[in-house]
Design a protein around this motif. Structure first.
Motif, PDB file in Angstrom:
ATOM      1  N   LEU A  37       3.044  11.337  -0.425  1.00  0.00           N
ATOM      2  CA  LEU A  37       2.486  10.122  -1.026  1.00  0.00           C
ATOM      3  C   LEU A  37       1.421  10.544  -2.034  1.00  0.00           C
ATOM      4  CD1 LEU A  37       2.040   8.039   2.269  1.00  0.00           C
ATOM      5  CD2 LEU A  37       3.955   7.915   0.644  1.00  0.00           C
ATOM      6  N   PRO A  38       1.795  10.731  -3.312  1.00  0.00           N
ATOM      7  CA  PRO A  38       0.901  11.336  -4.303  1.00  0.00           C
ATOM      8  C   PRO A  38      -0.454  10.655  -4.474  1.00  0.00           C
ATOM      9  CG  PRO A  38       3.139  11.239  -5.141  1.00  0.00           C
ATOM     10  CD  PRO A  38       3.133  10.466  -3.863  1.00  0.00           C
ATOM     11  N   ASN A  39      -0.565   9.350  -4.161  1.00  0.00           N
ATOM     12  CA  ASN A  39      -1.840   8.651  -4.359  1.00  0.00           C
ATOM     13  C   ASN A  39      -2.707   8.603  -3.104  1.00  0.00           C
ATOM     14  OD1 ASN A  39      -1.563   8.004  -7.119  1.00  0.00           O
ATOM     15  ND2 ASN A  39      -0.193   6.316  -6.606  1.00  0.00           N
ATOM     16  N   PHE A  40      -2.287   9.327  -2.069  1.00  0.00           N
ATOM     17  CA  PHE A  40      -3.069   9.308  -0.836  1.00  0.00           C
ATOM     18  C   PHE A  40      -4.410  10.013  -1.069  1.00  0.00           C
ATOM     19  CE2 PHE A  40      -4.368  10.633   3.419  1.00  0.00           C
ATOM     20  CZ  PHE A  40      -4.107   9.483   4.163  1.00  0.00           C
ATOM     21  N   PRO A  41      -5.537   9.390  -0.681  1.00  0.00           N
ATOM     22  CA  PRO A  41      -6.851  10.000  -0.929  1.00  0.00           C
ATOM     23  C   PRO A  41      -7.085  11.237  -0.063  1.00  0.00           C
ATOM     24  CG  PRO A  41      -7.082   8.018   0.410  1.00  0.00           C
ATOM     25  CD  PRO A  41      -5.647   8.066  -0.026  1.00  0.00           C
ATOM     26  N   GLY A  50      -2.349  24.148  -7.991  1.00  0.00           N
ATOM     27  CA  GLY A  50      -1.285  25.074  -8.035  1.00  0.00           C
ATOM     28  C   GLY A  50      -0.191  24.316  -7.323  1.00  0.00           C
ATOM     29  N   TYR A  51      -0.004  24.616  -6.057  1.00  0.00           N
ATOM     30  CA  TYR A  51       1.067  23.981  -5.275  1.00  0.00           C
ATOM     31  C   TYR A  51       0.719  22.552  -4.863  1.00  0.00           C
ATOM     32  CZ  TYR A  51       3.849  28.204  -4.716  1.00  0.00           C
ATOM     33  OH  TYR A  51       4.646  29.287  -4.944  1.00  0.00           O
ATOM     34  N   ARG A  52      -0.551  22.274  -4.687  1.00  0.00           N
ATOM     35  CA  ARG A  52      -0.923  20.943  -4.184  1.00  0.00           C
ATOM     36  C   ARG A  52      -1.832  20.152  -5.121  1.00  0.00           C
ATOM     37  NH1 ARG A  52      -2.212  22.236   2.205  1.00  0.00           N
ATOM     38  NH2 ARG A  52      -0.110  21.856   3.005  1.00  0.00           N
ATOM     39  N   ASN A  53      -2.658  20.846  -5.916  1.00  0.00           N
ATOM     40  CA  ASN A  53      -3.607  20.121  -6.766  1.00  0.00           C
ATOM     41  C   ASN A  53      -3.077  19.819  -8.161  1.00  0.00           C
ATOM     42  OD1 ASN A  53      -5.812  19.371  -5.266  1.00  0.00           O
ATOM     43  ND2 ASN A  53      -6.991  21.221  -5.680  1.00  0.00           N
ATOM     44  N   HIS A  54      -2.128  20.604  -8.651  1.00  0.00           N
ATOM     45  CA  HIS A  54      -1.523  20.360  -9.971  1.00  0.00           C
ATOM     46  C   HIS A  54      -2.571  20.305 -11.075  1.00  0.00           C
ATOM     47  CE1 HIS A  54       2.030  19.455  -7.616  1.00  0.00           C
ATOM     48  NE2 HIS A  54       1.409  18.480  -7.007  1.00  0.00           N
ATOM     49  N   ARG A  55      -3.395  21.355 -11.145  1.00  0.00           N
ATOM     50  CA  ARG A  55      -4.442  21.383 -12.168  1.00  0.00           C
ATOM     51  C   ARG A  55      -4.727  22.814 -12.588  1.00  0.00           C
ATOM     52  NH1 ARG A  55     -10.517  21.288  -9.507  1.00  0.00           N
ATOM     53  NH2 ARG A  55     -10.098  22.827  -7.874  1.00  0.00           N
ATOM     54  N   ILE A  56      -5.380  22.960 -13.747  1.00  0.00           N
ATOM     55  CA  ILE A  56      -6.020  24.204 -14.116  1.00  0.00           C
ATOM     56  C   ILE A  56      -7.507  23.887 -14.253  1.00  0.00           C
ATOM     57  CG2 ILE A  56      -3.995  25.185 -15.232  1.00  0.00           C
ATOM     58  CD1 ILE A  56      -5.268  24.536 -17.944  1.00  0.00           C
ATOM     59  N   VAL A  57      -8.362  24.836 -13.846  1.00  0.00           N
ATOM     60  CA  VAL A  57      -9.801  24.578 -13.842  1.00  0.00           C
ATOM     61  C   VAL A  57     -10.536  25.843 -14.268  1.00  0.00           C
ATOM     62  CG1 VAL A  57      -9.828  25.045 -11.358  1.00  0.00           C
ATOM     63  CG2 VAL A  57     -11.774  23.883 -12.401  1.00  0.00           C
ATOM     64  N   LYS A  58     -11.480  25.673 -15.213  1.00  0.00           N
ATOM     65  CA  LYS A  58     -12.221  26.819 -15.738  1.00  0.00           C
ATOM     66  C   LYS A  58     -13.629  26.864 -15.158  1.00  0.00           C
ATOM     67  CE  LYS A  58     -13.689  29.221 -19.930  1.00  0.00           C
ATOM     68  NZ  LYS A  58     -13.802  29.199 -21.410  1.00  0.00           N
ATOM     69  N   THR A  82       0.827  -1.205   0.000  1.00  0.00           N
ATOM     70  CA  THR A  82       0.000   0.000   0.000  1.00  0.00           C
ATOM     71  C   THR A  82       0.861   1.255   0.000  1.00  0.00           C
ATOM     72  OG1 THR A  82      -1.776  -1.131   1.194  1.00  0.00           O
ATOM     73  CG2 THR A  82      -1.792   1.276   1.236  1.00  0.00           C
ATOM     74  N   LEU A  83       1.902   1.275   0.815  1.00  0.00           N
ATOM     75  CA  LEU A  83       2.784   2.437   0.877  1.00  0.00           C
ATOM     76  C   LEU A  83       3.508   2.651  -0.451  1.00  0.00           C
ATOM     77  CD1 LEU A  83       4.340   2.133   4.448  1.00  0.00           C
ATOM     78  CD2 LEU A  83       2.875   3.975   3.600  1.00  0.00           C
ATOM     79  N   VAL A  84       3.939   1.545  -1.078  1.00  0.00           N
ATOM     80  CA  VAL A  84       4.602   1.651  -2.380  1.00  0.00           C
ATOM     81  C   VAL A  84       3.650   2.253  -3.406  1.00  0.00           C
ATOM     82  CG1 VAL A  84       5.548   0.336  -4.309  1.00  0.00           C
ATOM     83  CG2 VAL A  84       6.249  -0.206  -1.978  1.00  0.00           C
ATOM     84  N   TRP A  85       2.389   1.779  -3.377  1.00  0.00           N
ATOM     85  CA  TRP A  85       1.401   2.302  -4.326  1.00  0.00           C
ATOM     86  C   TRP A  85       1.109   3.763  -4.064  1.00  0.00           C
ATOM     87  CZ3 TRP A  85      -3.556   4.348  -3.651  1.00  0.00           C
ATOM     88  CH2 TRP A  85      -4.261   4.561  -4.837  1.00  0.00           C
ATOM     89  N   LEU A  86       0.962   4.144  -2.778  1.00  0.00           N
ATOM     90  CA  LEU A  86       0.669   5.529  -2.441  1.00  0.00           C
ATOM     91  C   LEU A  86       1.796   6.469  -2.858  1.00  0.00           C
ATOM     92  CD1 LEU A  86      -0.880   5.121   1.128  1.00  0.00           C
ATOM     93  CD2 LEU A  86      -2.093   5.788  -0.953  1.00  0.00           C
ATOM     94  N   ALA A  87       3.031   5.960  -2.834  1.00  0.00           N
ATOM     95  CA  ALA A  87       4.192   6.790  -3.151  1.00  0.00           C
ATOM     96  C   ALA A  87       4.467   6.875  -4.649  1.00  0.00           C
ATOM     97  CB  ALA A  87       5.427   6.251  -2.436  1.00  0.00           C
ATOM     98  N   GLN A  88       3.812   6.065  -5.458  1.00  0.00           N
ATOM     99  CA  GLN A  88       4.064   6.064  -6.890  1.00  0.00           C
ATOM    100  C   GLN A  88       3.594   7.367  -7.529  1.00  0.00           C
ATOM    101  OE1 GLN A  88       2.180   2.584  -8.511  1.00  0.00           O
ATOM    102  NE2 GLN A  88       3.916   1.258  -8.075  1.00  0.00           N
ATOM    103  N   GLY A  89       4.261   7.722  -8.619  1.00  0.00           N
ATOM    104  CA  GLY A  89       3.838   8.884  -9.388  1.00  0.00           C
ATOM    105  C   GLY A  89       4.472  10.189  -8.966  1.00  0.00           C
TER     106      GLY A  89
END
Length: 362
Positions: free
Chosen positions: A172-176, A203-211, A21-28
């Motif tokens: 952990l990028p995949n943490f919900p 931006g700093y945490r979500n890594h998205r643009i949204v209109k 689980t930790l390996v999966w959460l840390a992926q990406g």
């Protein structure tokens, strides 16, 4: 003995499951991209510089970290700074954070924004002279009138556990995380279209643009973490041109990404000489202007660089100018810029805590 073996097997299974689980959460996880060195010497320069504000040794007017700058249809320049606060400030800043200038005389026209923001980051003035500001600690986008009165705020409040979950997701990028698409996570910048719709770099945490449409309802988002086309690693600055194309300063990926007004990826500009773009603006001449903040905040302290870069509509580097330092014409982490109709550039500097003006001399 049988029960002991059973407990051991169960314990090993649990540890194995936790490890997987930790390996999966840390992926990406995507690390910042560092480019090859480029010659900091200016390719060409048509500009002379002047220090606009605050005046040297001024006691009556002091600004904090220069965070953003924008031009209004009424012809004024709006400079966003952090007053007596700083990045990630945990209390409301009690001094003015927006200073308005006449770009011809450099005189102060107005000041406001006190007791409103904690850590203001990006600013845009729309076609109706409304002022838009992102705050990375309040996780809101503010819409103000031209005197600084709040007209609307956008961004849902955090639920219980959201902040803690986001801090874990940093590692952990995949943490919900319990948040919906209307919740910002340290939004960095905003650009407003002619019809009143707006696009947020988040931006700093979500890594998205949204209109959003003019009423604040979501129209689309590009939400992907990584370094491939259409993915982000800290979308930091955002602007649009007269055709409605959207330009994103993808800071940790050290590149510019271009999208159409429907959020479809058009192109990626990652020339070495672009450096690490922090802020970006589209000029009336069709060129794209950006500030290269360099790698200083990414740990490169021995040979820091900061420049202004002018790109063609196709992303080709036309010219670069500026160097690291605190003298006139030099820069220390330029955080944002705006371009006037006559080509004059105003730059908000983070470490020099000032607004600097670059005027065409040709």
């Amino acid at each position: 003995m049988y029960r002991m073996k059973k407990r051991m097997v169960l314990g090993v299974s649990v540890l194995l499951a936790l490890s997987v689980t930790l390996v999966w959460l840390a992926q990406g996880r995507t690390d910042p991209i560092f480019k090859d060195e480029y010659d900091e010497k200016a390719k060409s320069s048509r500009y002379t510089s002047s220090w606009v504000w605050p005046e040297k040794d001024s006691v009556s007017h002091r600004g904090g970290e220069g965070s953003g700058v924008s031009t209004s249809p009424s012809g004024y320049v709006y400079y966003l700074h952090r007053g007596d606060g700083s990045y990630a400030n945990e209390e409301l800043i009690t001094t003015p954070t927006i200073t308005v200038f006449d770009p011809n005389t450099n005189e102060i026209v107005d000041e406001f924004g006190d007791n409103l923001f904690q850590s203001p980051h990006g600013i845009e003035v729309d076609s109706q002279n409304n002022i838009w500001v992102t705050d990375i600690m309040l996780n809101k986008v503010f819409k103000l009138d031209e005197r600084g009165n709040v007209l609307a705020t956008f961004g849902d409040d955090y639920r219980l556990g959201t902040e803690t979950s986001l801090r874990i997701r940093n590692e952990l990028p995949n943490f919900p995380v319990p948040m919906n698409e209307y919740t910002f996570a340290r939004p960095t910048d905003v650009t407003v279209m002619e019809d009143g719709s707006f696009i947020v770099a988040d931006g700093y945490r979500n890594h998205r643009i949204v209109k959003f449409n003019r009423d604040g309802n979501i129209q689309w988002e590009v939400d992907a973490y990584g370094s491939s086309d259409g993915e982000f690693n800290l979308p930091h600055g955002i602007t649009h041109d007269q055709s409605g194309n959207i330009y994103v300063a993808d800071r940790n990926n050290a590149r510019i990404q271009v999208f159409d007004q429907d959020g479809q990826h058009l192109s990626t500009w990652d020339d070495t000489e672009i450096g690490r773009p922090y802020g970006i603006d589209a000029g009336n001449d069709g060129n794209i202007y950006l500030v290269d903040g360099g790698d200083y905040l990414n740990g490169e302290r021995e040979t820091p660089k900061s420049q202004i870069v002018v790109l063609s509509p196709k992303g080709e580097v036309i010219e670069r100018f500026g160097s690291w330092g605190n003298k006139m014409g030099q820069l220390r982490i330029p955080h944002d810029l705006t371009v006037l109709e006559d080509g004059t550039i105003f730059v908000a500097e983070l470490l020099n805590e000032r607004l600097q003006k670059f005027t065409i001399t040709e």
